[in-house]
Motif scaffolding. Sequence first.
Motif, PDB file in Angstrom:
ATOM      1  N   VAL A 200      -5.955  -0.459  -5.177  1.00 42.92           N
ATOM      2  CA  VAL A 200      -7.401  -0.688  -4.877  1.00 42.92           C
ATOM      3  C   VAL A 200      -7.606  -1.992  -4.550  1.00 42.92           C
TER       4      VAL A 200
ATOM      5  N   MET B 106       0.856  -1.132   0.055  1.00 42.35           N
ATOM      6  CA  MET B 106       0.091   0.119   0.226  1.00 42.35           C
ATOM      7  C   MET B 106       0.926   1.284  -0.051  1.00 42.35           C
ATOM      8  N   PRO B 107       1.931   1.507   0.899  1.00 44.00           N
ATOM      9  CA  PRO B 107       2.527   2.708   0.820  1.00 44.00           C
ATOM     10  C   PRO B 107       3.450   2.822  -0.460  1.00 44.00           C
TER      11      PRO B 107
ATOM     12  N   LEU C  13       1.505   6.282  -6.800  1.00 41.58           N
ATOM     13  CA  LEU C  13       0.374   7.212  -7.561  1.00 41.58           C
ATOM     14  C   LEU C  13       0.521   8.640  -7.151  1.00 41.58           C
ATOM     15  N   ILE C  14       1.291   9.159  -6.223  1.00 41.78           N
ATOM     16  CA  ILE C  14       1.314  10.588  -6.095  1.00 41.78           C
ATOM     17  C   ILE C  14       1.801  11.023  -7.462  1.00 41.78           C
TER      18      ILE C  14
END
Lengths: 250, 213
Positions: B165, B109-110, B116-117
């Motif tokens: 997701v 996740m991180p 994604l940023i």
Amino acid sequence: MTKTINLTLKVWRQKNSQAKGNLETYSAKNISTDMSFLEMMDVVNETLILEGKDPITFDHDCREGICGMCGAVVNGRAHGPEKGTTLCQLHMRHFSDGDVVVVEPFRSRAFKVLKDLMVDRSGLDQIIQAGGYVSVNTGGAQDANAIPVPQKIADKAMDAAECIGCGACVASCPNASAMLFVGAKVSQLALLPQGKPEAKERVVSMISKMDELGFGNCSNERECEAECPKNISIENIARLNREFIKAGVK
Amino acid sequence: MSWLVKTLSTSVGKKLVMAVTGLFFCCFLVVHLLGNLTLYKGMETFNGYVDHLHALGPLIRVAEVLMLVFALVHVTTGLMLTYQNYMSRPVKYQMNKSGGGRTLGSATMPYTGIVLIFFVIAHLLGFHFADHETQTVYDIVSHAFSDPVVVGYYVVAMLVVAVHVSHGFWSAFQSLGVNHEKYNPAIKALALVFSLVVGAGFGLIPVYMSLFI
Ligand code: HEM
Ligand code: SF4
Ligand code: FES
């Protein structure tokens, strides 16, 4: 005829909480496969004592999987490789001759290593003291059947109450979170009528205590559920979250 | 106000913040994907959709500001959780194995989040802040996807979104307390379908554009 195996152990040795520890290698010879993991450790310790060396310190008490005192990370898995099994109930038949077995203490910022494999898990007790109880007036006990509880709810409460407070959930969580423990302890009371009056204060103070003690944040990795010796379900974590939301909005 | 700040700054509160903002972005992905599917119908349909969208005027502004705020909240809370979780086990295990709980999505996740940023910033610079005076949005998109490097990195980025997701969708329900033995398998299945639809839906657009336009 009982089968015996020989193992190489790599065990975390640490003199006290300040000392820097390291893995030491020992050989465990002629181990009966009918022994439990802790009995195997006893055999190793007897040899160490005969050699005049300091035996390996580890926690244990009931040795029948009900007290929650034992526990170590064995080959990277809390309470070893078997599902739903405490370390004291893990039998040596699950190992093979010649195996190398790495034994480390449960690790978390909130669990200080006291000596070798023995860690201070009093943080879990402090969380219980913060709210894991119901207040009952003294006097004559009321009739047990006076408060009806549906069987399904009673079963869920009993499932949550199976938690023995061993801390394997914390040890196996990638974030060292205590949410499975707290979820179980909140659920066993929140599900029952007796737990309702203090529900709001309970969940808020148990969560703040958990945060204050330095346990990590749950990220729903489900490692706790996979490693819990009592197979406590993460449904209890969802219930904890619900109880927290209810307490927040009320 | 103080009870709200206090509630949301606890460990469980931060997860609620992640869940609400995360699910908001999942809704955005659905709307964004439905709109982008008009690209398959060609220039006219797509530019028509863009005009409709821009005609919403102030509504779009409100949505944009909301998204920016939610993005900042999701990212800062996510980074804060990641840092705290890293600190919660100062002495790491010498040997550490999964008991079978984690998935590719949950364990990353991180990292997928940080990718994604950068993707979102580059995406906005390339499309949102592009010159809209001399070219239509369709021109911008088809020009961008004529470069195989851009196509490649969009496909990779969409796979990253799908992985993020695949855990995030189910995880948000769990964080909000929605886990019932009867419905949890359905939520998990929906999370898988959702991540496949998002990954394939967005990921195939640049491929299609570069091959057939
Ligand atoms: C397309 C954009 C994004 C979508 C749709 C999205 C969606 C989600 C969802 C639904 C969750 C689950 C919330 C929960 O577990 O309760 C989540 C968690 C998370 N997101 Fe995102 N996210 C996006 C972008 C980002 C970005 C840019 C970052 C950058 C750091 C990020 C970092 C995280 C982290 C670290 C978590 C896990 C938090 C935890 O489990 O404690 N996400 N995301
Ligand atoms: S939830 Fe399971 S792993 Fe955690 S303390 Fe209770 S019995 Fe041990
Ligand atoms: S020693 Fe009691 S549970 Fe293992």
